[in-house]
Design a protein around this motif. Structure first.
Motif: not given
Length: 707
Positions: A29-31, A74-81
């Motif tokens: 889920d991208v959001a 991405a998994r550390h919240g530093q990248l918005v998918l």
């Protein structure tokens, strides 16, 4: 050191990891991405990178390194998918698959392809960094102000246990145990020890190595998770041979640690302190007690084993020969006195039952679940429906249904074509569906189930259905023999004609008239057939009926003259001896038979295979009613010999392709019997009739000239 003995295991594991990565990306889920799914995707990429580096696959290593860097952020919240980012990750998965295929073939991947995909990922990284910079600045401004209220308490870590004594030539310092993993390997050979030792240096700093008999212990200072290290090492050894604990010393019972209350005057500082003092993970990973873990590890180790397909095929062939030998003994035993040879015949009965059980057990090794095929289609549907501007939901049923490995690999291409046809021609766009009172999202159903000795695979959609008028018009335009009174089942079969297409324009998905004829031919080569059912405005169902396996066959043995043939039971409906009033002549040599009000073509096998000494009049023989490709007809034979399982032998490999014959087998008396290609019988009869008519016409012209 020669690493070739491990490369095949790496390729198999890497392909499975890529498939898992694709499934997780499609479910993400991208959001609101799930952290467990992101961690699993990262671990897959990290494991492939570690294995690729071990075996010197540079292009694969570089590509996965760039990918895992993005996934880690991405998994550390530093990248918005975003959706385009997922598209890029899926494209990368395809590129990694191509690179693996190249390395598997002993070649280097195409440099342009590697440069392109790395460029795509690096562009993503640059864009994400540019987007994150303003957010970081705005977040930093309020952080500079002193906190007015109580902030979270600082984390106080327990003192780390002292490290064990390191080898004199490799110890690099005492350290405090933070970020240090104690990795134990058991039952390790010298080559495996050397390979793993070198691999661990790529994952961190080796503080010590200790080897005692077949035990190998490494202290590794690393930022990698234990799960990632296990995943990389599993390319070489089994997971049950790995034990990992965190900390440089042996694990002890954790001491109670109190968290002192901060002084009132320090309340403005905890936020800064918390940013400096990182929390220490306290969990123990894969650290079972030696005594209790031994049975569990042994059970895990023996639960599965990888075997080359060639070895399985060799085993199946040997079991087939055993069954043939047992059948020969049973045939010979029919001439013995059952009283005098009672014990021998009893033992022969036990042998027959055991041989049958052995054959079924060995055949089950080649069986694979249909999920192996169905799992490929979420990606196909996602890509094609997005290109067509349609909304499609995929449902699957019977994923656990098993099919022979040889068939399951060959069914992928036909199913892919049928799915793409449903998406392109069947399911309408959201606007059209809403105008028809349907849900905007179309449904595509893939199902598989056992039916007797066959497996039935269906591709169904709830789209517009087939257009009967358009198909007939196109058939007439191409000069095909059709009529307005043809039943729907026959009209639907017209789409399997070579070059047939009703598409108004050619696209990169369909419209060239190439594909459906190939689908039908491929299915027939696997011993199956295709059926189509469609209703205007409600959808289309394409049904594929296949035998469960290519190696054994349930057949009916028949006799024609002095020759024995095998009819696959999946085609046989019934057998009967006709009465004269049931027969009707349509040509000098052609007949039809009336069975319960239906007229069926009659095919005489002695004419098809030119067998001498056979019955020539239908009332003196036996008619076997069969069905193939929605066509029912009668085969004339002299005698029915019985029903039994036969071991299929490839005729083309051992001899050559014979029209009307699909394979051969060895009977109990040691003689060879041909397995009839039932679906080819009408075609062969028509060809023989046309040839006979041509010869007769030539003879008449010659006679006229001579006169």
């Amino acid at each position: 050191m020669d690493l070739s003995q491990f490369t095949q295991a790496f390729f198999v594991e890497a392909i499975e990891l890529l498939a898992e990565m694709e499934q997780l990306l499609l479910k993400l889920d991208v959001a609101s991405p799930d952290s467990e799914q992101l961690n699993a995707i990262f671990r897959a990429a990290h494991s492939i990178k570690g294995g690729a580096a071990t075996f010197g696959f540079t292009a694969l290593t570089n590509t996965t390194h760039v990918l895992e860097t993005l996934l880690d952020r991405a998994r550390h919240g530093q990248l918005v998918l975003s959706a385009p980012m997922i598209d890029a990750f899926l494209e990368t998965k395809d590129a990694l698959q191509e690179q693996l295929t190249a390395y598997q073939a002993g070649k280097e991947p195409e440099a342009d392809m590697v440069a392109h995909i790395c460029g795509v990922l690096q562009k993503l990284a640059q864009e994400s960094e540019a987007a994150a910079a303003p957010a970081a600045k705005s977040a930093a401004k309020p952080a500079a102000k002193p906190a007015a209220k109580a902030a979270p308490k600082p984390v106080v870590a327990a003192p780390a246990p002292a490290p064990v004594e390191a080898a004199a030539d490799e110890a690099e310092g005492d350290g405090d145990g933070d970020g240090v993993l104690r990795i134990r390997f058991s039952r390790l050979s010298d080559s495996e020890c050397d390979l793993l030792s070198g691999e661990l240096t790529n994952l961190g700093t080796v503080r010590s190595r200790t080897r005692a008999n077949d035990q190998f212990t490494v202290l590794l200072e690393t930022t990698c998770d234990p799960d990632d290290i296990v995943a990389v090492c599993c390319f070489v050894i089994d997971e049950s041979q790995i034990s990992i604990t965190r900390g440089a010393a042996e694990p002890e019972a954790p001491a109670a640690v109190s968290e002192p209350e901060p002084e009132p005057e320090l309340e403005a500082e905890p936020e800064a302190v918390a940013m400096v003092e990182a929390p220490v993970k306290a969990e123990l990973v894969a650290a079972p007690a030696p005594a209790a873990a031994a049975p569990a590890a042994a059970a895990k180790e023996s639960s599965s084993i990888r075997v080359d397909v060639e070895k399985v095929d060799q085993l199946i062939n040997l079991v087939g020969e055993l069954v043939i030998t047992q059948s020969m003994l049973t045939q010979a035993a029919t001439m013995l006195d059952p009283v005098a040879y009672e014990r021998f015949l009893s033992g022969l009965g036990h042998l027959e039952r055991n041989a049958r059980d052995l054959q079924e057990s060995v055949m089950s090794i080649r069986m694979m679940p249909m999920d192996y095929v169905f799992s490929r289609f979420p990606r196909v549907i996602r890509d094609v429906s997005a290109k067509l501007g349609k909304q499609v939901r995929l449902d699957t049923y019977g994923k656990e249904t098993e099919l022979d490995k040889g068939l399951i690999e060959r069914i992928v291409d036909p199913l892919t074509h049928l799915v793409r046809n449903s998406l392109d021609h069947g399911i309408e766009t959201p606007e059209v569906r809403l105008a028809k009172g349907k849900d905007a999202t179309g449904q595509l159903l893939l199902s598989a189930q056992h039916h007797g000795g066959n497996i039935v695979i269906e591709v169904s959609d709830d789209g517009a259905g087939l257009n009967r008028e358009r198909i007939l018009a196109k058939a007439l335009q191409q000069g095909m023999a059709v009529s307005e009174t043809m039943p729907d089942e026959e009209v639907w079969q017209l789409i399997f004609a070579p070059g047939f297409s009703t598409a108004e324009q050619i696209t990169d998905i369909s419209g060239r008239g190439v594909g459906m004829d190939v689908v039908k031919r491929n299915i027939q080569e696997m011993g199956g057939h295709v059926e189509i059912h469609s209703r205007g405005g409600q959808g289309t169902t394409t049904r594929i009926i296949l035998p469960l396996t290519l190696a054994i066959l349930n057949g009916m043995s028949v006799k024609v003259g002095t020759e024995a043939y095998i009819l696959p039971l999946s085609y046989v409906i019934e057998s009967l001896q006709p009465l004269p009033e049931h027969l009707h002549s349509i040509t000098a040599d052609g007949h039809v038979i009336r069975v319960r009000g239906e007229y069926l073509p009659l095919i005489e096998l002695h004419r098809v295979f030119d067998v001498s000494g056979a019955q020539t009049h239908p009332t003196q023989g036996i008619l076997v009613i069969v069905q193939a490709d929605d066509n029912r007809f009668a085969l004339m034979v002299d005698e029915l010999l019985g029903q039994h399982q036969v071991v299929v032998k490839n005729l083309e490999t051992n001899y050559r392709k014979v029209p009307g014959i699909s394979a051969a087998t060895i009977l109990g008396d040691g003689s060879v019997a041909f397995i009839i290609d039932v679906g080819a019988m009408p075609r062969i009869q028509r060809a023989q009739a046309a040839s006979a008519a041509a010869l007769a016409g030539a003879a008449r012209r010659t006679e006229a000239i001579s006169l």
